[in-house]
Scaffold this active site. Structure first.
Site, mmCIF file in Angstrom:
data_model
loop_
_atom_site.group_PDB
_atom_site.id
_atom_site.type_symbol
_atom_site.label_atom_id
_atom_site.label_comp_id
_atom_site.label_asym_id
_atom_site.label_seq_id
_atom_site.Cartn_x
_atom_site.Cartn_y
_atom_site.Cartn_z
ATOM 1 N N SER A 67 0.624 -1.362 0.121
ATOM 2 C CA SER A 67 0.276 -0.036 -0.282
ATOM 3 C C SER A 67 0.680 1.375 -0.032
ATOM 4 C CB SER A 67 -1.102 0.064 1.607
ATOM 5 O OG SER A 67 -0.241 0.011 2.715
ATOM 6 N N GLU A 204 -8.811 -9.846 3.667
ATOM 7 C CA GLU A 204 -9.454 -8.473 3.500
ATOM 8 C C GLU A 204 -10.392 -8.008 2.669
ATOM 9 O OE1 GLU A 204 -6.425 -6.256 1.566
ATOM 10 O OE2 GLU A 204 -7.328 -4.003 1.479
HETATM 11 O O1 KIV Z 1 -0.508 -3.398 1.609
HETATM 12 C C1 KIV Z 1 -1.163 -3.242 2.755
HETATM 13 O O2 KIV Z 1 -1.088 -2.078 3.299
HETATM 14 C C2 KIV Z 1 -2.167 -4.620 2.835
HETATM 15 C C3 KIV Z 1 -2.998 -4.847 4.371
HETATM 16 C C4 KIV Z 1 -4.224 -3.342 3.886
HETATM 17 C C5 KIV Z 1 -3.044 -5.626 4.121
HETATM 18 O O3 KIV Z 1 -1.927 -5.539 2.210
#
Ligand code: KIV
Length: 289
Positions: A67, A204
């Protein structure tokens, strides 16, 4: 070897390690006993050294999530995230923590080709960052890869349900599992990842009942995000929960409104610079008396 070392760290860094033991993959896995997790597992994302320092005392696991593509780099999705990005931020988070297990996301394109490709990427991530685990997206199709990695000394966190790296095949970021067939597939994915040896599984963006079913039917602790309070733990993207963005997904609780507070601080600074009321004598160097 010299007995005197010049401390070249800046005044802002706090490199002194705090004595203590880090959480490990087996210690996280062992938190779920006979299908129950007495104390839910606390996980947050972190991308920088300083944020890791602040979050570490409160968490069991810190996730260097891909992310960071959107949160740190302003990219439209996680697809363009590179190994270099994950390694640089992973190393920073490991440097800023001493208690939490640090897991680093495997970026899109670094593991799907074959178990061997996944091993090459995961081992690079572990060598360059010092992290203790990797996370990768995918269910049944990734199970052989998860088994390959875990049998070769790489602890893996699975990730099923809404898998953002698959946004182009999913068609968006909406909650998954509204249709019976898809709900069954998510449960089958979680079981396959569990059987393959993942020590924990992120679920998720799924309907609450599916997340509860997954938690009840797999032996590894299930970490929910947009899932269910019945999961064995929870994870959120740190910038979302701190209120750094105007828009947050429905499943995010904002624990602060940092964007507004940063805006206010920057506004006051700008006013004072323009009025020449900053810096004051307190912030200027003068000859010593
Ligand atoms: O990339 C990320 O932050 C994640 C979380 C949302 C679990 O995979």
């Amino acid at each position: 070897m010299s007995t005197f070392t010049i401390d070249t760290s800046t005044s802002r860094a706090t490199p002194t390690p705090v004595p203590g033991k880090r959480m490990t993959a087996p210690s996280i896995r062992a938190r779920k006993i006979e299908g129950k997790t007495e104390q839910p597992i606390v996980m947050l994302t972190a991308y920088t050294m300083r944020m890791a320092q602040l979050l570490d005392p409160h968490c069991d696991m810190l996730l260097v999530g891909d992310s960071l593509g959107q949160v740190i780099y302003g990219l439209p999705s996680t697809i363009p995230v590179t190994m270099d990005m994950m390694c640089a931020h992973g190393a920073a988070v490991v440097r800023g923590s001493w208690h939490s297990l640090v897991a680093v996301d495997m970026p899109f394109g670094s593991y799907e080709g074959s178990p061997e490709q996944a091993f090459a990427s995961a081992s690079r991530i572990m060598k360059e960052t010092g992290c203790a685990a990797v996370k990768l997206e995918g269910g049944e199709v990734m199970a052989p890869t998860i088994a390959f990695l875990t049998h070769r000394g790489i602890p893996v966190i699975g990730h099923v349900g809404l898998t953002p790296q698959a946004v182009n095949t999913l068609g968006g970021y909406g909650a998954r599992g509204r249709e019976q067939r898809e709900a069954e597939k998510i449960l089958a994915d979680a079981k396959a990842v569990d059987d393959a040896g993942a020590f924990s599984i992120v679920v998720e963006g799924v309907l609450e009942d599916i997340a509860t079913q997954v938690s009840k039917n797999v032996s590894a602790p299930v970490i929910g995000i947009g899932a269910s309070a019945e999961c064995d733990g929870q994870v959120l993207v740190i910038d979302d929960m701190l209120g750094m963005f105007e828009r947050t997904p429905r499943f995010v609780k904002r624990y602060d409104d940092l964007a507004a507070r940063i805006g206010e601080a920057a506004g006051t600074y700008a006013e004072e610079v323009r009025a020449r009321t900053f810096p004051t004598p307190d912030q200027t160097y003068r000859p010593k008396p």
